[in-house]
Design a protein around this motif. Structure first.
Motif, mmCIF file in Angstrom:
data_model
loop_
_atom_site.group_PDB
_atom_site.id
_atom_site.type_symbol
_atom_site.label_atom_id
_atom_site.label_comp_id
_atom_site.label_asym_id
_atom_site.label_seq_id
_atom_site.Cartn_x
_atom_site.Cartn_y
_atom_site.Cartn_z
ATOM 1 N N ARG B 78 3.255 3.446 2.237
ATOM 2 C CA ARG B 78 2.157 2.059 1.839
ATOM 3 C C ARG B 78 1.841 1.796 2.997
ATOM 4 N NH1 ARG B 78 3.868 -1.417 -3.257
ATOM 5 N NH2 ARG B 78 1.789 -1.061 -2.772
ATOM 6 N N ILE B 79 2.544 1.629 3.902
ATOM 7 C CA ILE B 79 2.636 0.850 5.441
ATOM 8 C C ILE B 79 1.626 1.801 6.147
ATOM 9 C CG2 ILE B 79 3.212 -0.276 7.469
ATOM 10 C CD1 ILE B 79 5.538 -0.886 5.668
ATOM 11 N N LEU B 82 -2.074 1.490 6.620
ATOM 12 C CA LEU B 82 -2.462 0.569 7.738
ATOM 13 C C LEU B 82 -2.740 0.376 9.133
ATOM 14 C CD1 LEU B 82 -0.723 -2.667 5.053
ATOM 15 C CD2 LEU B 82 -3.159 -2.242 5.043
ATOM 16 N N VAL B 92 11.478 2.926 6.286
ATOM 17 C CA VAL B 92 11.152 1.732 6.101
ATOM 18 C C VAL B 92 12.703 1.506 6.315
ATOM 19 C CG1 VAL B 92 11.127 -0.140 5.263
ATOM 20 C CG2 VAL B 92 9.252 0.850 5.725
ATOM 21 N N VAL B 198 0.624 -5.845 12.760
ATOM 22 C CA VAL B 198 0.130 -4.772 11.366
ATOM 23 C C VAL B 198 0.362 -6.365 10.748
ATOM 24 C CG1 VAL B 198 3.214 -5.049 10.822
ATOM 25 C CG2 VAL B 198 1.698 -3.174 9.609
ATOM 26 N N GLY B 199 -0.956 -5.990 9.987
ATOM 27 C CA GLY B 199 -1.291 -6.377 8.493
ATOM 28 C C GLY B 199 -2.271 -7.398 8.799
ATOM 29 N N THR B 217 7.461 -6.471 8.848
ATOM 30 C CA THR B 217 7.620 -6.503 7.835
ATOM 31 C C THR B 217 7.294 -7.857 7.245
ATOM 32 O OG1 THR B 217 9.280 -6.031 6.585
ATOM 33 C CG2 THR B 217 7.807 -4.288 6.801
ATOM 34 N N LEU B 221 2.935 -9.218 6.877
ATOM 35 C CA LEU B 221 2.966 -8.330 4.851
ATOM 36 C C LEU B 221 3.857 -8.592 4.566
ATOM 37 C CD1 LEU B 221 3.896 -4.451 6.364
ATOM 38 C CD2 LEU B 221 1.107 -5.219 6.175
ATOM 39 N N PHE B 230 9.858 -1.229 10.356
ATOM 40 C CA PHE B 230 9.529 0.089 10.235
ATOM 41 C C PHE B 230 9.480 0.693 11.056
ATOM 42 C CE2 PHE B 230 5.889 -2.203 10.653
ATOM 43 C CZ PHE B 230 4.643 -1.550 11.077
ATOM 44 N N ASP B 284 7.914 -3.635 -1.278
ATOM 45 C CA ASP B 284 7.691 -3.153 -1.902
ATOM 46 C C ASP B 284 6.553 -3.881 -3.021
ATOM 47 O OD1 ASP B 284 6.320 -0.511 -2.929
ATOM 48 O OD2 ASP B 284 8.012 0.323 -4.897
ATOM 49 N N LEU B 287 3.830 -5.713 -0.712
ATOM 50 C CA LEU B 287 2.471 -4.838 -0.314
ATOM 51 C C LEU B 287 1.314 -4.491 -2.462
ATOM 52 C CD1 LEU B 287 4.644 -2.222 1.085
ATOM 53 C CD2 LEU B 287 2.926 -3.895 2.052
ATOM 54 N N TRP B 290 -2.079 -5.772 -1.155
ATOM 55 C CA TRP B 290 -3.166 -4.934 -0.355
ATOM 56 C C TRP B 290 -3.532 -3.320 -1.094
ATOM 57 C CZ3 TRP B 290 -4.382 -5.837 4.355
ATOM 58 C CH2 TRP B 290 -3.225 -6.779 4.934
#
Lengths: 388, 388
Positions: B78-79, B82, B92, B198-199, B217, B221, B230, B284, B287, B290
């Motif tokens: 899922r990351i 991104l 993760v 990230v994000g 994260t 995130l 991650f 999870d 996220l 997003w």
């Protein structure tokens, strides 16, 4: 007296019988896998909602200074009495395998000039993988020996031995004070893995002068799946422990953002990264169930559950081969050799008796004394008899 | 047009303005510290209650086979979009510093025969501490260089360079594709720390042929305090990545309990211990925000917020010295030099404008575009003006 009558009487006079109501457990379930994943104390869900909504959502970044940053030491101090450690010697964080790595590298650095690591031949496999990897980096040899033979196996080349307090497979309890003393007599250090003993029995780390120890919080401590582990660093090493995962959380002034590492005082030097607060505070909530019981009470009931289970097995499943010591040199689990163990445990689970199996042929029944009832172990024996 | 009118108009036509309602944030708060700790998406508390009561309490040990064991790869996937990574390359787990250790040791093993690690001179300090510690174990030298000078600093002795994509202090964004290419031209590998990008912006790991990367994260995130980090391992290294924390979760057959380590296929070889499920599934849930926005939209708004904030600062606080690049070579944060920054940020926080400060004299304002409003950055400039 029938086993059923006996189980009813034992449950009726169990001083810990009221504790089961503190767990979120289906009353119809006989959960005998608390040695792998402890059941959830009811406080955890509500506490975590509060942590998320009030601390994270309400206070946001400010919560780091309002109890979060020091949670690893504070929660560690709640575990300390269960393992016979004075305050200020236990810190919580990271996976068990990560802490084993820190402990092994730190131990060989505490005992320089020696070339070998001795490894429990029956160790939980992950410890062995990590020891091999650490030894490859530090240049040490790894030699395996059964814990019962370590006193004879240790030599002047041995820097450290890594030993499991309770064998994950057979449930045998090893002689922690005796093995530690034998290692010390040869000039070696003792690193103990307490995964299968913490929360099941008194451990006595300080009394035995154990050098370093790690343990798991998601089994008999009910911290939740994959909950952070703990690392014990006795006061006498806290001015010189030199562990390899030197993240900012182990820095003397983490928010000073200095370029050079300067190690934190006390047990905090065992820390690495930003503490994982949701899991840490779930564990913190789970530890509340220990507020009104002692580890000695839990051990007493765990042994009594095991003794009763063994009698039920002998009476109802005479062919069952028990690999766990029948005397009390065991953890709070009973392991039974069984052909086709995986399939049989699947059937038991469908019928509401949950244990686990370890390949190729071991059925494990965990006896978490805070919520397992005598009638649960009788039921396990009855269900096993139906498969025999 | 006044800044206030402009802020109102910008907020009114912001295509992401509806996203703030998905976060559990006091409407009166201007939260400009999402680059340190992201705000909680509302789904997290309810999801975690469900995980605790239904998965942990209801299914107990069975949940490991019902989605828990593979959560590190599933959440990693899922990351992946991104950060510009194809599926199956992100896993993760563990603290960022732990993953930096794995990445650095793995990188020098991927590039044998070279003797030096190049380190971003402005790195977040923890990466530096970990690189020093890893280098001590592997026998490499560590040399520092500014990212902008790495192309000239890299030599035939350099095994790997560790670089931060966005400077945590100044907010400067470094040229990830260009620096990676320059390192590759000299035969060195590139390990990128994505904690502050990230994000916040597209990263493009696959396109730039980055060798390894790690990231956090709990910033942009919104995974929660200390949420697991991650680790990106591109497909081309997945048959030979040799990382040092070889716990059982990275084993090809973890429940086989073999004595010897046999590495898992794919990105799973980067795993170490039992995944920390409560934190993993909180991330999870986080996220989900997003699902209906792209990283490009977030970046566009983040830059627009920064541009507007810079104009407000120039107009209202003309003495403020901005250390973040005014062009778009920056992350989604603006840093201002300020004497007595710690005290001033305390005052702003009391008045409902929360940023943070980094010693000795940097005020940081994070522009998490999913919930920061144009009126929040105007307010920050106004409050700062009142202190000038």
């Amino acid at each position: 007296m029938s086993f059923a009558t006996e189980a009813a009487e034992l449950d009726a006079r169990d001083p810990l019988s009221g504790k089961r109501a503190e767990f979120d457990l289906d009353p119809g379930l006989s959960y005998l896998d608390g040695n792998s994943l402890g059941a959830p104390p009811r406080t955890v869900a509500t506490r975590l909602e509060e942590v998320i909504r009030k601390q994270w959502g309400g206070r946001l970044i400010r919560s780091w200074n309002e109890g979060w940053w020091n949670a690893p030491e504070r929660v560690g101090d709640r575990i300390a009495p269960l393992i016979g450690a004075a305050p200020g010697q236990v810190v919580v964080g990271d996976a068990t395998s990560v802490n084993v790595f820190k402990a092994v590298v730190a131990a060989v650095r505490l005992n320089p000039g020696r070339t070998e690591i001795l490894l429990d031949a029956g160790t939980f496999p992950s410890d062995g993988y990590i020891v091999d990897s650490a030894a490859r980096l530090t240049g040490h040899a790894v030699r395996r020996a059964a814990p019962s033979e370590m006193a004879g196996a240790v030599t002047e080349r041995t820097a450290v031995a890594v030993v499991n307090h309770v064998d994950y497979r057979t449930g045998r309890r090893h002689d922690l004070p005796g093995i530690t003393a034998a290692l010390h007599a040869a000039g070696a250090l003792a690193v103990w893995d307490l995964c299968h003993s913490v929360g099941a029995m008194p451990v006595g780390l300080d009394a035995a002068e154990v050098d370093l120890a790690v343990g798991c919080t998601y089994k008999f401590l009910n911290g939740g799946p994959g909950a952070p582990s703990f690392f014990y660093v006795p006061a006498r090493y806290q001015d010189r422990l030199d562990q390899p995962l030197t993240g900012w959380a182990g820095h003397a002034d983490p928010f000073g953002m200095a370029e050079e590492y300067a190690v934190a005082p006390g047990v905090s030097r065992a820390r690495t990264g930003t503490p994982d607060i949701l899991s840490m505070l779930a564990l913190d909530a789970a530890l509340d169930v220990w507020d009104d019981v002692t580890i000695e009470q839990v051990r007493e009931k765990g042994l009594a559950l095991g003794d009763f289970f063994l009698r039920c097995l002998d009476g109802l499943v005479p062919g069952a081969e028990v690999v766990t010591p029948r005397d009390h040199e065991r953890g709070n689990q009973i392991s039974v050799l069984w052909p086709d163990a995986g399939r049989v445990m699947g059937l038991l689970t469908e019928r509401g008796v949950i244990g686990d199996f370890r390949p190729p042929d071991v059925l494990r029944f965990g006896l978490a004394a805070l919520y397992v009832r005598y009638r649960d172990v009788l039921r396990a024996a009855e269900e096993l008899a139906a498969q025999a």
